[in-house]
Design a protein around this motif. Structure first.
Motif, PDB file in Angstrom:
ATOM      1  N   ASP A   1     -40.262  -7.844  32.163  1.00  0.00           N
ATOM      2  CA  ASP A   1     -40.218  -6.718  31.892  1.00  0.00           C
ATOM      3  C   ASP A   1     -41.541  -6.447  31.100  1.00  0.00           C
ATOM      4  OD1 ASP A   1     -39.989  -3.915  30.338  1.00  0.00           O
ATOM      5  OD2 ASP A   1     -37.810  -3.855  31.145  1.00  0.00           O
ATOM      6  N   ILE A   2     -42.427  -5.390  31.478  1.00  0.00           N
ATOM      7  CA  ILE A   2     -43.477  -5.062  30.605  1.00  0.00           C
ATOM      8  C   ILE A   2     -43.503  -4.582  29.305  1.00  0.00           C
ATOM      9  CG2 ILE A   2     -45.133  -5.177  32.727  1.00  0.00           C
ATOM     10  CD1 ILE A   2     -45.528  -2.004  32.187  1.00  0.00           C
ATOM     11  N   ASP A   3     -42.360  -4.209  29.074  1.00  0.00           N
ATOM     12  CA  ASP A   3     -41.766  -3.575  27.296  1.00  0.00           C
ATOM     13  C   ASP A   3     -40.508  -4.147  27.096  1.00  0.00           C
ATOM     14  OD1 ASP A   3     -41.783  -1.866  25.424  1.00  0.00           O
ATOM     15  OD2 ASP A   3     -41.406  -0.073  26.545  1.00  0.00           O
ATOM     16  N   PRO A   4     -40.638  -5.540  26.870  1.00  0.00           N
ATOM     17  CA  PRO A   4     -39.430  -6.169  26.583  1.00  0.00           C
ATOM     18  C   PRO A   4     -38.415  -5.806  25.555  1.00  0.00           C
ATOM     19  CG  PRO A   4     -41.293  -7.496  26.198  1.00  0.00           C
ATOM     20  CD  PRO A   4     -41.720  -6.291  26.816  1.00  0.00           C
ATOM     21  N   GLY A   5     -37.411  -5.751  25.367  1.00  0.00           N
ATOM     22  CA  GLY A   5     -36.504  -5.691  24.333  1.00  0.00           C
ATOM     23  C   GLY A   5     -36.084  -6.989  23.655  1.00  0.00           C
ATOM     24  N   SER A   6     -36.533  -7.908  24.226  1.00  0.00           N
ATOM     25  CA  SER A   6     -36.398  -9.283  23.631  1.00  0.00           C
ATOM     26  C   SER A   6     -37.075 -10.334  24.332  1.00  0.00           C
ATOM     27  CB  SER A   6     -34.860  -9.854  23.659  1.00  0.00           C
ATOM     28  OG  SER A   6     -34.386 -10.209  25.087  1.00  0.00           O
ATOM     29  N   ASP A   7     -37.398 -11.614  23.713  1.00  0.00           N
ATOM     30  CA  ASP A   7     -37.900 -12.588  24.419  1.00  0.00           C
ATOM     31  C   ASP A   7     -37.394 -12.893  25.751  1.00  0.00           C
ATOM     32  OD1 ASP A   7     -39.670 -12.325  22.025  1.00  0.00           O
ATOM     33  OD2 ASP A   7     -39.049 -14.479  21.399  1.00  0.00           O
ATOM     34  N   GLY A   8     -38.116 -12.847  26.720  1.00  0.00           N
ATOM     35  CA  GLY A   8     -37.588 -13.172  27.907  1.00  0.00           C
ATOM     36  C   GLY A   8     -36.696 -11.924  28.796  1.00  0.00           C
ATOM     37  N   HIS A   9     -37.027 -10.838  28.365  1.00  0.00           N
ATOM     38  CA  HIS A   9     -36.099  -9.740  29.143  1.00  0.00           C
ATOM     39  C   HIS A   9     -37.119  -9.612  30.434  1.00  0.00           C
ATOM     40  CE1 HIS A   9     -35.735  -5.000  28.676  1.00  0.00           C
ATOM     41  NE2 HIS A   9     -35.559  -5.342  29.689  1.00  0.00           N
ATOM     42  N   LEU A  10     -36.124  -9.389  31.717  1.00  0.00           N
ATOM     43  CA  LEU A  10     -36.855  -9.294  32.958  1.00  0.00           C
ATOM     44  C   LEU A  10     -35.960  -8.409  33.691  1.00  0.00           C
ATOM     45  CD1 LEU A  10     -35.049 -11.227  35.057  1.00  0.00           C
ATOM     46  CD2 LEU A  10     -35.607 -12.920  33.271  1.00  0.00           C
TER      47      LEU A  10
ATOM     48  N   GLY B   1     -33.229 -20.718  25.192  1.00  0.00           N
ATOM     49  CA  GLY B   1     -32.620 -20.693  23.584  1.00  0.00           C
ATOM     50  C   GLY B   1     -31.655 -19.586  23.314  1.00  0.00           C
ATOM     51  N   ALA B   2     -31.322 -18.480  24.361  1.00  0.00           N
ATOM     52  CA  ALA B   2     -30.800 -17.326  24.221  1.00  0.00           C
ATOM     53  C   ALA B   2     -29.310 -17.705  23.739  1.00  0.00           C
ATOM     54  CB  ALA B   2     -30.619 -16.668  25.495  1.00  0.00           C
ATOM     55  N   ASP B   3     -28.866 -16.930  22.842  1.00  0.00           N
ATOM     56  CA  ASP B   3     -27.289 -16.796  22.380  1.00  0.00           C
ATOM     57  C   ASP B   3     -26.537 -15.956  23.156  1.00  0.00           C
ATOM     58  OD1 ASP B   3     -28.076 -18.686  19.984  1.00  0.00           O
ATOM     59  OD2 ASP B   3     -29.137 -16.723  19.362  1.00  0.00           O
ATOM     60  N   GLY B   4     -26.965 -15.207  23.999  1.00  0.00           N
ATOM     61  CA  GLY B   4     -26.024 -14.376  25.012  1.00  0.00           C
ATOM     62  C   GLY B   4     -26.970 -13.773  25.761  1.00  0.00           C
ATOM     63  N   VAL B   5     -26.575 -12.817  26.704  1.00  0.00           N
ATOM     64  CA  VAL B   5     -27.225 -12.212  27.803  1.00  0.00           C
ATOM     65  C   VAL B   5     -26.459 -10.727  27.998  1.00  0.00           C
ATOM     66  CG1 VAL B   5     -27.895 -11.904  30.020  1.00  0.00           C
ATOM     67  CG2 VAL B   5     -27.913 -14.288  28.898  1.00  0.00           C
ATOM     68  N   ASN B   6     -27.433  -9.666  27.972  1.00  0.00           N
ATOM     69  CA  ASN B   6     -26.857  -8.428  28.288  1.00  0.00           C
ATOM     70  C   ASN B   6     -27.346  -8.318  29.897  1.00  0.00           C
ATOM     71  OD1 ASN B   6     -27.389  -7.140  25.244  1.00  0.00           O
ATOM     72  ND2 ASN B   6     -25.333  -6.965  26.248  1.00  0.00           N
ATOM     73  N   VAL B   7     -26.614  -7.636  30.945  1.00  0.00           N
ATOM     74  CA  VAL B   7     -27.224  -7.271  32.233  1.00  0.00           C
ATOM     75  C   VAL B   7     -26.759  -5.762  32.118  1.00  0.00           C
ATOM     76  CG1 VAL B   7     -26.921  -7.217  34.609  1.00  0.00           C
ATOM     77  CG2 VAL B   7     -26.902  -9.287  33.195  1.00  0.00           C
TER      78      VAL B   7
ATOM     79  N   LYS C   1     -33.435 -12.322  14.975  1.00  0.00           N
ATOM     80  CA  LYS C   1     -33.950 -11.077  15.279  1.00  0.00           C
ATOM     81  C   LYS C   1     -35.538 -10.713  15.335  1.00  0.00           C
ATOM     82  CE  LYS C   1     -30.217  -9.224  15.969  1.00  0.00           C
ATOM     83  NZ  LYS C   1     -29.770  -9.174  17.653  1.00  0.00           N
ATOM     84  N   THR C   2     -36.131 -11.827  14.962  1.00  0.00           N
ATOM     85  CA  THR C   2     -37.592 -11.947  15.347  1.00  0.00           C
ATOM     86  C   THR C   2     -37.581 -12.043  16.825  1.00  0.00           C
ATOM     87  OG1 THR C   2     -37.878 -14.291  15.129  1.00  0.00           O
ATOM     88  CG2 THR C   2     -38.074 -13.002  13.163  1.00  0.00           C
ATOM     89  N   ARG C   3     -36.685 -12.415  17.529  1.00  0.00           N
ATOM     90  CA  ARG C   3     -37.007 -12.531  19.020  1.00  0.00           C
ATOM     91  C   ARG C   3     -36.363 -11.630  19.926  1.00  0.00           C
ATOM     92  NH1 ARG C   3     -35.399 -18.085  21.203  1.00  0.00           N
ATOM     93  NH2 ARG C   3     -36.948 -17.629  22.769  1.00  0.00           N
ATOM     94  N   ASP C   4     -35.516 -10.400  19.101  1.00  0.00           N
ATOM     95  CA  ASP C   4     -34.575  -9.621  19.801  1.00  0.00           C
ATOM     96  C   ASP C   4     -34.854  -8.300  19.149  1.00  0.00           C
ATOM     97  OD1 ASP C   4     -32.495  -8.173  20.733  1.00  0.00           O
ATOM     98  OD2 ASP C   4     -31.322  -9.947  20.878  1.00  0.00           O
ATOM     99  N   ARG C   5     -35.190  -7.383  19.804  1.00  0.00           N
ATOM    100  CA  ARG C   5     -35.502  -6.064  19.125  1.00  0.00           C
ATOM    101  C   ARG C   5     -34.650  -4.992  19.388  1.00  0.00           C
ATOM    102  NH1 ARG C   5     -39.004  -9.268  20.470  1.00  0.00           N
ATOM    103  NH2 ARG C   5     -39.395  -8.520  22.652  1.00  0.00           N
ATOM    104  N   LEU C   6     -33.683  -5.325  20.387  1.00  0.00           N
ATOM    105  CA  LEU C   6     -32.466  -4.282  20.937  1.00  0.00           C
ATOM    106  C   LEU C   6     -31.481  -4.193  19.614  1.00  0.00           C
ATOM    107  CD1 LEU C   6     -32.167  -5.221  24.400  1.00  0.00           C
ATOM    108  CD2 LEU C   6     -33.449  -3.261  23.548  1.00  0.00           C
TER     109      LEU C   6
END
Length: 147
Positions: free
Chosen positions: A37-46, A84-90, A116-121
């Protein structure tokens, strides 16, 4: 081609699938394409999209929905080990009122982190507020009757 199709801008995801627009590709098979995703909510958002265009959750074929969901699941399974994700949202947004901005069905696969430095949602609503049982029963009845 209809007059509506002539005046509609090209679908950005169809352009990506066709290779006319660049993407950071994650996975591809005969039915789906996954890319960052070009506007990611977290590191690795796809995003995972079906290659065949469909507008939203109501429009997509069962076969394409199945393939897209299985690709999302395959990717979600590696996010903890690889990122190193602690969880996943789909997440799927279906319709403008539900925050859909690109009208080609897609699933957001969003790694979630306690860091939270890796997760902005943040949640857009506050879970735990509950609903009145009579409201739940009314809505359940209306939906069930239409099925």
């Amino acid at each position: 081609m209809s007059a509506d199709q002539l005046h509609r801008p090209p679908c950005v995801f169809c352009e990506i699938v066709a290779g006319r627009l660049p993407c950071a590709k994650v996975a591809e098979d005969e039915t789906t394409l996954a890319f960052m995703d070009i506007d990611p909510g977290s590191d690795g958002h796809l995003l995972v999209v079906p290659k065949r265009h469909s507008t939203d959750l109501v429009d997509i074929s069962a076969d394409d929905l199945t393939a897209t969901t299985l690709t999302a699941q395959r990717i979600a399974k590696v996010l903890s080990t690889q990122l190193g994700a602690d969880g996943v949202n789909v997440l799927n947004c279906s319709g403008a009122a539900a925050w859909q901005t690109v009208f080609h069905f897609h699933l957001h696969v969003i790694p979630r982190y306690l860091d939270k430095t890796r997760d902005r949602l943040e949640l857009p609503f506050e879970p735990g507020a509950g609903a009145a049982p009579e409201d739940l029963a009314k809505h359940a009845s209306l939906i069930a009757a239409a099925l």
